[in-house]
Design a protein around this motif. Structure first.
Motif, PDB file in Angstrom:
ATOM      1  N   LEU A  18      -0.700  20.909 -21.224  1.00 11.95           N
ATOM      2  CA  LEU A  18      -0.099  21.178 -19.931  1.00 11.95           C
ATOM      3  C   LEU A  18      -1.052  21.859 -18.959  1.00 11.95           C
ATOM      4  N   VAL A  19      -1.974  22.666 -19.496  1.00  9.41           N
ATOM      5  CA  VAL A  19      -2.835  23.470 -18.633  1.00  9.41           C
ATOM      6  C   VAL A  19      -3.793  22.580 -17.827  1.00  9.41           C
ATOM      7  N   PRO A  20      -4.637  21.750 -18.468  1.00 12.07           N
ATOM      8  CA  PRO A  20      -5.515  20.898 -17.656  1.00 12.07           C
ATOM      9  C   PRO A  20      -4.758  19.894 -16.796  1.00 12.07           C
ATOM     10  N   LEU A  21      -3.606  19.419 -17.281  1.00 11.00           N
ATOM     11  CA  LEU A  21      -2.834  18.466 -16.480  1.00 11.00           C
ATOM     12  C   LEU A  21      -2.305  19.131 -15.215  1.00 11.00           C
ATOM     13  N   ALA A  22      -1.792  20.356 -15.353  1.00 11.75           N
ATOM     14  CA  ALA A  22      -1.301  21.076 -14.175  1.00 11.75           C
ATOM     15  C   ALA A  22      -2.431  21.382 -13.206  1.00 11.75           C
ATOM     16  N   VAL A  23      -3.584  21.760 -13.743  1.00 10.76           N
ATOM     17  CA  VAL A  23      -4.732  22.052 -12.883  1.00 10.76           C
ATOM     18  C   VAL A  23      -5.185  20.784 -12.150  1.00 10.76           C
ATOM     19  N   ALA A  24      -5.173  19.647 -12.835  1.00 12.25           N
ATOM     20  CA  ALA A  24      -5.535  18.382 -12.179  1.00 12.25           C
ATOM     21  C   ALA A  24      -4.546  18.048 -11.061  1.00 12.25           C
ATOM     22  N   GLY A  25      -3.264  18.302 -11.296  1.00 10.41           N
ATOM     23  CA  GLY A  25      -2.272  18.066 -10.253  1.00 10.41           C
ATOM     24  C   GLY A  25      -2.505  18.954  -9.039  1.00 10.41           C
ATOM     25  N   ILE A  26      -2.866  20.211  -9.281  1.00 14.85           N
ATOM     26  CA  ILE A  26      -3.168  21.135  -8.181  1.00 14.85           C
ATOM     27  C   ILE A  26      -4.411  20.660  -7.427  1.00 14.85           C
ATOM     28  N   ALA A  27      -5.429  20.207  -8.160  1.00 14.76           N
ATOM     29  CA  ALA A  27      -6.643  19.697  -7.519  1.00 14.76           C
ATOM     30  C   ALA A  27      -6.333  18.469  -6.669  1.00 14.76           C
ATOM     31  N   ASP A  28      -5.439  17.610  -7.152  1.00 11.64           N
ATOM     32  CA  ASP A  28      -5.067  16.424  -6.382  1.00 11.64           C
ATOM     33  C   ASP A  28      -4.368  16.819  -5.090  1.00 11.64           C
ATOM     34  N   ILE A  31     -13.615  14.435  -6.290  1.00 11.10           N
ATOM     35  CA  ILE A  31     -14.502  14.959  -7.329  1.00 11.10           C
ATOM     36  C   ILE A  31     -14.730  16.458  -7.144  1.00 11.10           C
ATOM     37  N   LEU A  32     -15.010  16.894  -5.923  1.00 15.13           N
ATOM     38  CA  LEU A  32     -15.330  18.300  -5.682  1.00 15.13           C
ATOM     39  C   LEU A  32     -14.107  19.195  -5.866  1.00 15.13           C
ATOM     40  N   CYS A  33     -12.926  18.721  -5.480  1.00 19.61           N
ATOM     41  CA  CYS A  33     -11.715  19.507  -5.719  1.00 19.61           C
ATOM     42  C   CYS A  33     -11.434  19.624  -7.212  1.00 19.61           C
ATOM     43  N   ALA A  34     -11.646  18.529  -7.946  1.00 19.49           N
ATOM     44  CA  ALA A  34     -11.477  18.581  -9.399  1.00 19.49           C
ATOM     45  C   ALA A  34     -12.475  19.549 -10.027  1.00 19.49           C
ATOM     46  N   LEU A  35     -13.721  19.503  -9.557  1.00 17.91           N
ATOM     47  CA  LEU A  35     -14.753  20.402 -10.078  1.00 17.91           C
ATOM     48  C   LEU A  35     -14.381  21.858  -9.829  1.00 17.91           C
ATOM     49  N   TYR A  94       0.826  -1.209   0.000  1.00 21.37           N
ATOM     50  CA  TYR A  94       0.000   0.000   0.000  1.00 21.37           C
ATOM     51  C   TYR A  94       0.861   1.260   0.000  1.00 21.37           C
ATOM     52  N   ASN A  95       1.943   1.242   0.775  1.00 25.01           N
ATOM     53  CA  ASN A  95       2.815   2.419   0.828  1.00 25.01           C
ATOM     54  C   ASN A  95       3.509   2.669  -0.498  1.00 25.01           C
ATOM     55  N   SER A  96       3.665   1.607  -1.289  1.00 26.28           N
ATOM     56  CA  SER A  96       4.332   1.757  -2.584  1.00 26.28           C
ATOM     57  C   SER A  96       3.384   2.246  -3.677  1.00 26.28           C
ATOM     58  N   LEU A  97       2.090   2.336  -3.356  1.00 22.80           N
ATOM     59  CA  LEU A  97       1.127   2.725  -4.387  1.00 22.80           C
ATOM     60  C   LEU A  97       1.204   4.206  -4.724  1.00 22.80           C
ATOM     61  N   GLY A  98       1.391   5.057  -3.697  1.00 27.52           N
ATOM     62  CA  GLY A  98       1.240   6.497  -3.869  1.00 27.52           C
ATOM     63  C   GLY A  98       2.026   7.085  -5.026  1.00 27.52           C
ATOM     64  N   GLY A  99       3.357   6.973  -4.961  1.00 28.71           N
ATOM     65  CA  GLY A  99       4.187   7.570  -5.998  1.00 28.71           C
ATOM     66  C   GLY A  99       3.947   6.988  -7.377  1.00 28.71           C
ATOM     67  N   PRO A 100       4.120   5.673  -7.563  1.00 33.35           N
ATOM     68  CA  PRO A 100       3.895   5.084  -8.890  1.00 33.35           C
ATOM     69  C   PRO A 100       2.497   5.337  -9.438  1.00 33.35           C
ATOM     70  N   LEU A 101       1.480   5.287  -8.571  1.00 30.80           N
ATOM     71  CA  LEU A 101       0.116   5.519  -9.036  1.00 30.80           C
ATOM     72  C   LEU A 101      -0.044   6.941  -9.550  1.00 30.80           C
ATOM     73  N   LEU A 102       0.486   7.917  -8.812  1.00 31.33           N
ATOM     74  CA  LEU A 102       0.374   9.320  -9.225  1.00 31.33           C
ATOM     75  C   LEU A 102       1.134   9.570 -10.520  1.00 31.33           C
ATOM     76  N   TYR A 103       2.388   9.103 -10.595  1.00 29.86           N
ATOM     77  CA  TYR A 103       3.207   9.365 -11.773  1.00 29.86           C
ATOM     78  C   TYR A 103       2.651   8.662 -13.012  1.00 29.86           C
ATOM     79  N   THR A 104       2.219   7.429 -12.837  1.00 30.78           N
ATOM     80  CA  THR A 104       1.677   6.697 -13.984  1.00 30.78           C
ATOM     81  C   THR A 104       0.389   7.341 -14.474  1.00 30.78           C
ATOM     82  N   THR A 105      -0.484   7.730 -13.538  1.00 33.12           N
ATOM     83  CA  THR A 105      -1.740   8.376 -13.924  1.00 33.12           C
ATOM     84  C   THR A 105      -1.476   9.677 -14.660  1.00 33.12           C
ATOM     85  N   ALA A 106      -0.585  10.501 -14.108  1.00 32.06           N
ATOM     86  CA  ALA A 106      -0.263  11.778 -14.756  1.00 32.06           C
ATOM     87  C   ALA A 106       0.338  11.547 -16.142  1.00 32.06           C
ATOM     88  N   GLY A 107       1.206  10.543 -16.270  1.00 33.34           N
ATOM     89  CA  GLY A 107       1.809  10.263 -17.570  1.00 33.34           C
ATOM     90  C   GLY A 107       0.794   9.808 -18.601  1.00 33.34           C
TER      91      GLY A 107
END
Length: 696
Positions: A200-210, A313-317, A170-183
């Motif tokens: 880049l714009v929506p991707l950066a905004v999604a990262g900020i929402a996360d 969902i609400l942060c993304a919205l 479970y502890n190993s999920l965070g980084g790989p999951l985030l990087y793979t999803t963003a990629g």
């Protein structure tokens, strides 16, 4: 007038900068909380167990016993050709070192197998208590001491070792999951937008929402005690990137349209938000409402996933309806380079795949509907092939040490259990309960353990293998006979998980359907259209689960199905699947309000939204497909079913079946709303009577 207009334009130009400043302030405030989320993430058994089950109460009471929760391990020594005297001496020496280095509840006694190939030493310590880091340190130190040598195989298993292995996963999920999803999202956005900058714009905004969602999730944990687990935080990230990018695709597509109609980007963005804002709000509200229904679940892991998913969902919205528009307006038209939408221009005419799909669905709507229903029904039959309940030893895609030890024990000790069942008896009746336990059919041994807080611990070993039908019968017999005692342990936990998931489905599924249906009725001002959309996504869920049944065992080699898969996949597929129906139906309603004939309105809606819905579906499916690369079978199964369901919904149900149904029903699709009634025929103006012209 000119000065007033100039002042008005100046104020409007300031709005994006104000929004940008607000987001910087919000992130600065949330940053300390977001960085602490990992500290409150727990993956103990009690964080996943049913809230009211015996096994949960046992785990909580064990925390309060002297020394806290006991960490139970089994050190397994094995040699295929049979243990030698030197092997037994090595085992005894290593166990002595473990006892000297750590505070054990009692001195470990070796239990040899009948075939002479295996020797197991049960080891238990209250030294770490309920501290997960201390537990992991204890398990890893025991593994360092009890190491293989000279062909002697040594594995450390048991409940404590299994929890350590699971926590590591479970502890190993965070980084790989985030990087793979963003990629994955970045790659798809580049292909969709064909722009070196825009993606880049929506991707950066999604990262900020996360990042914001992490801060809010930490706040929920501190203020309301919301459980944060590796699975729930991972799903939250998936939802932020998947659903958030969907909202961005819809907004950017509409904004591109409006830039051809409005000279100023601010005006174009205002029109885009007015046009697609209600659909985005309704779709996010639908997902949030569906996820919040998980609060009615008795399973801790499911109940905790509801609020965290809603936060995502609400942060993304919030980010996609405020920060993304502000950035797009500030960047201006050049952000679309090289395909810049010029003011007053018209897009190049090209044959639309979705126009062709709509035409084929429009010609024979009933035939398309019947064929689609038969196909989905046939796929749903595959659910009958789903493997049985997932056992602990089958829950990892790669086998950790604890599972290797469990499998060795199952082969070497077929005549007895190797995983203790825990009975907690009232201390005043401990001796009587111990006698009842020893006289229970299926019990091999029972030993009295710690006492405290009015309870006494009894460790029970069954005659049957862990999680077998025989051991399950023993646990159920103990619970029936011991009215004033609690029966827990690893196998009892798995039994309670399966029973509680079945109970939760009976409660949560109707709640999800009703809440989603009510939101759709309020948005579409209709009953028929919402019923159509909900029926479609339920059919998609059944088909996706059926496809899972066809591949989990034969293709993936999985030995079982996670008990929570049907419920969680239903909640996510119904809530997220309705999103695309909202996008399509909302545009169809817009066209109908303009007076467009029903069939034309349906085909126009598909033609104008088909591309963005397809793009959004691909992004959402790809983000959930990231879970199929994770080392836990439960996440792989969940990610696969949701990804397949989203693709079915996007390219079959939404484009063909919903459109065909709308064409076949015509105005009835909006019943009982005003749009369901034929427009009143207007009386043509009366021809004026001819006037005689007199000439002289």
């Amino acid at each position: 007038m000119g000065a007033a207009t100039t002042s008005h334009h100046r104020r409007r130009r300031a709005v994006p900068w104000v929004l940008l400043g607000l987001w910087i302030a919000v992130l600065a405030f949330a940053s300390p909380f977001a960085s602490n989320l990992a500290d409150v993430q727990h993956d103990r058994a009690v964080d996943y167990l049913p809230a009211s089950a015996d096994s949960t109460q046992v785990a909580k009471i064990q925390d309060r016993l002297p020394g806290g929760e006991a960490t139970e391990m089994v050190v397994v020594y094995h040699r295929d050709s049979g243990l030698t005297a030197a092997d037994k001496a090595t085992a005894a020496e290593q166990i002595e070192r473990i006892a000297g280095a750590h505070q054990l509840t009692d001195r470990p006694q070796g239990v040899p197998s009948k075939d002479g190939t295996t020797l197991m030493y049960p080891v238990a310590s209250t030294e770490p208590g309920a501290d997960e880091k201390a537990r992991d340190a204890l398990v890893n130190d025991v593994r360092d001491i009890a190491h293989s040598e000279g062909g002697l195989s040594v594995d450390v298993g048991g409940a404590g070792a299994l929890q350590t292995d699971a926590a590591e996963v479970y502890n190993s999920l965070g980084g790989p999951l985030l990087y793979t999803t963003a990629g994955v999202v970045a790659l798809l956005l580049i292909l969709i937008y064909r722009s070196p900058v825009l993606w880049l714009v929506p991707l950066a905004v999604a990262g900020i929402a996360d990042y914001l969602s992490m801060g809010v999730a930490y706040g929920l944990n501190q203020w309301f005690g919301t459980a944060v687990t590796g699975a729930s935080s991972g799903i939250m990230t998936i939802l932020v990137f998947g659903a958030g990018t969907d909202y961005a695709l819809l907004l950017v597509s509409r904004y591109r349209e409006e830039l051809r109609r409005f000279e100023r980007p601010y005006d174009a963005m205002a029109a885009a938000l007015k046009g697609c804002g209600p659909a985005v709000l309704a779709s996010s509200g639908t997902v949030a409402a569906g996820l919040l229904c998980l609060l009615a679940a008795d399973l801790n892991s499911s109940r905790g996933m509801g609020p965290l998913g809603t936060v995502g969902i609400l942060c993304a919205l919030a980010a996609m309806l405020t920060l993304l528009p502000a950035l797009l307006v500030l960047f201006g038209r050049r952000v679309f380079w090289p395909l810049v939408p010029r003011y007053g221009s018209t897009p190049k005419a090209r044959r639309s795949l979705f126009a062709a799909m709509g035409s084929s669905a429009g010609r024979r709507p009933l035939t398309v509907l019947a064929a689609g229903a038969v196909l989905l029904g046939a796929l749903a039959l595959g659910a009958l092939n789903l493997p049985g309940a997932l056992k602990q030893e089958d829950s990892f895609t790669t086998k950790p040490d604890a599972i290797a030890a469990m499998e060795t024990l199952a082969r070497a000790y077929p005549e007895r259990g190797t995983q203790p069942i825990t009975v907690l008896a009232p201390t005043g009746r401990a001796d009587a309960v111990l006698g009842e336990v020893r006289g229970t059919p299926g019990v091999a041994t029972a030993e009295r353990g710690r006492s405290g807080d009015g309870w006494t611990e009894i460790s029970v070993v069954a005659t049957s293998a862990p999680q077998s039908a025989g051991e399950t019968a023993t646990i159920e017999t103990l619970r029936d006979r011991l009215d004033d005692s609690l029966v827990g342990g690893a196998s009892a936990q798995q039994l309670d998980l399966a029973d509680t998931n079945a109970r939760d489905r009976m409660i949560v599924v109707p709640l999800v359907l009703v809440s989603v249906l009510l939101i759709l009725i309020a948005l579409l001002r209709s009953v028929v259209a919402p019923l159509l959309l909900v029926g479609a996504v339920v059919a998609v869920w059944g088909a996706a689960l059926g496809i899972g049944g066809l591949v989990f065992g034969p293709v993936f080699g999985f030995e079982g199905t996670d008990p929570g898969l049907p419920l969680l996949s239903f909640v996510f597929l119904v809530a997220l699947g309705v999103d695309y129906g909202i996008f399509l139906m909302h545009r169809m309603r817009e066209e109908s309000l303009k007076g467009t004939e029903p069939v034309a309105a349906a085909l126009t809606a598909l033609r104008t939204t088909g591309g963005v819905i397809a793009s959004a579906g691909l992004v959402l499916a790809a983000t959930f497909a990231v879970l199929t690369n994770m080392p836990l079978v439960s996440l792989v199964e969940l990610g696969f079913v949701i990804a397949v369901g989203v693709l079915l919904d996007t390219f079959l149900v939404r484009t063909y079946l919903v459109t065909s149904a709308a064409v076949a029903l015509r105005r009835k699709v909006w019943w009982p709303g005003a749009l369901s009634r034929e427009p009143e025929a207007t009386t043509p103006p009366k021809e004026p009577e001819p006037v005689a012209v007199v000439t002289h």
